[in-house]
Design a protein around this motif. Structure first.
Motif, PDB file in Angstrom:
ATOM      1  N   HIS A  95     105.672 117.461  44.810  1.00 20.73           N
ATOM      2  CA  HIS A  95     106.418 116.282  44.692  1.00 20.73           C
ATOM      3  C   HIS A  95     107.355 115.860  44.053  1.00 20.73           C
ATOM      4  O   HIS A  95     108.223 115.166  43.232  1.00 20.73           O
ATOM      5  CB  HIS A  95     105.744 115.323  45.684  1.00 20.73           C
ATOM      6  CG  HIS A  95     105.033 115.511  46.355  1.00 20.73           C
ATOM      7  ND1 HIS A  95     105.692 115.117  47.588  1.00 20.73           N
ATOM      8  CD2 HIS A  95     103.929 115.355  46.665  1.00 20.73           C
ATOM      9  CE1 HIS A  95     104.379 115.758  48.552  1.00 20.73           C
ATOM     10  NE2 HIS A  95     103.145 115.647  47.731  1.00 20.73           N
ATOM     11  N   GLY A  96     107.679 116.920  42.633  1.00 17.86           N
ATOM     12  CA  GLY A  96     108.528 116.805  40.667  1.00 17.86           C
ATOM     13  C   GLY A  96     107.053 115.568  39.608  1.00 17.86           C
ATOM     14  O   GLY A  96     108.261 114.959  39.536  1.00 17.86           O
ATOM     15  N   CYS A  97     106.466 114.796  40.291  1.00 13.26           N
ATOM     16  CA  CYS A  97     105.622 113.733  40.225  1.00 13.26           C
ATOM     17  C   CYS A  97     104.846 114.299  38.221  1.00 13.26           C
ATOM     18  O   CYS A  97     104.433 115.486  38.232  1.00 13.26           O
ATOM     19  CB  CYS A  97     104.923 113.149  40.420  1.00 13.26           C
ATOM     20  SG  CYS A  97     104.730 112.660  42.415  1.00 13.26           S
ATOM     21  N   LEU A  98     105.503 113.786  37.226  1.00 15.00           N
ATOM     22  CA  LEU A  98     104.884 114.501  36.240  1.00 15.00           C
ATOM     23  C   LEU A  98     103.498 113.563  35.807  1.00 15.00           C
ATOM     24  O   LEU A  98     103.055 112.590  35.194  1.00 15.00           O
ATOM     25  CB  LEU A  98     105.945 113.843  34.972  1.00 15.00           C
ATOM     26  CG  LEU A  98     105.694 114.829  33.987  1.00 15.00           C
ATOM     27  CD1 LEU A  98     105.906 115.765  33.214  1.00 15.00           C
ATOM     28  CD2 LEU A  98     106.925 113.484  32.305  1.00 15.00           C
ATOM     29  N   ALA A  99     102.392 114.991  35.962  1.00 12.58           N
ATOM     30  CA  ALA A  99     100.964 114.632  35.893  1.00 12.58           C
ATOM     31  C   ALA A  99     101.209 113.914  34.239  1.00 12.58           C
ATOM     32  O   ALA A  99     100.005 113.550  33.823  1.00 12.58           O
ATOM     33  CB  ALA A  99      99.893 115.777  36.710  1.00 12.58           C
TER      34      ALA A  99
END
Length: 162
Positions: A47-51
């Protein structure tokens, strides 16, 4: 003639060995430079979330969020622990009929729903009960509990915009 043929054969082998050694040395230099230059890790999820910045995808908010900004629930087995990585976090939908639970050491959240106001949120054998804050149960066993005070909501991403 045999001496000339032997000399050409010997020179060919000598030159080819040097090219092989040069090439492997060049490949090693390139590999080391690539390793040194790859200090920036691309760990975005689907989803493009920066972990690495603490962002996860929220199913009910449909955006990248920091889960620890929701309502924290501490493990019942160790309620005084200050280790936030052991806590579960709950985010609610705007209408309050859904509760998204982020469990420690789990990559996916679970979404619980309630049938009416005042009823607990449920999903399979999970149940979120509003009692002195909230209690999260699994198969009628209290797993997490908290006072119901949410953290600060942070959305978006930590990526630099240019």
């Amino acid at each position: 003639m045999k001496k000339v043929f032997f000399f050409v054969f010997f020179c060919t082998i000598l030159v080819s060995c040097k090219l092989t050694d040069q090439k492997s040395a060049e490949e090693e230099i390139i590999a080391n430079e690539t390793l040194r230059d790859s200090s920036v890790v691309n760990d975005k999820d689907e989803h493009g979330c920066l972990a690495s910045a603490g962002y996860v995808w929220s199913k009910i908010n449909k955006e990248c969020i920091k889960a620890f900004t929701g309502v924290p629930l501490n493990p019942v087995a160790n309620p005084d622990s200050e280790d936030e990585s052991l806590s579960a976090y709950v985010l609610f939908s705007e209408d309050g009929n859904q509760a998204e639970v982020f469990l420690p050491k789990e990559t996916n959240s679970i979404v619980l729903t309630r049938s009416a106001e005042g009823k607990p949120w449920t999903f399979e054998d999970w149940q979120l009960v509003p009692w002195k804050g909230f209690v999260l149960k699994r198969a009628n066993e209290n797993k997490f509990a908290g006072d119901g005070i949410p953290g600060k909501k942070i959305t978006g991403s930590d990526t630099e915009e240019q």
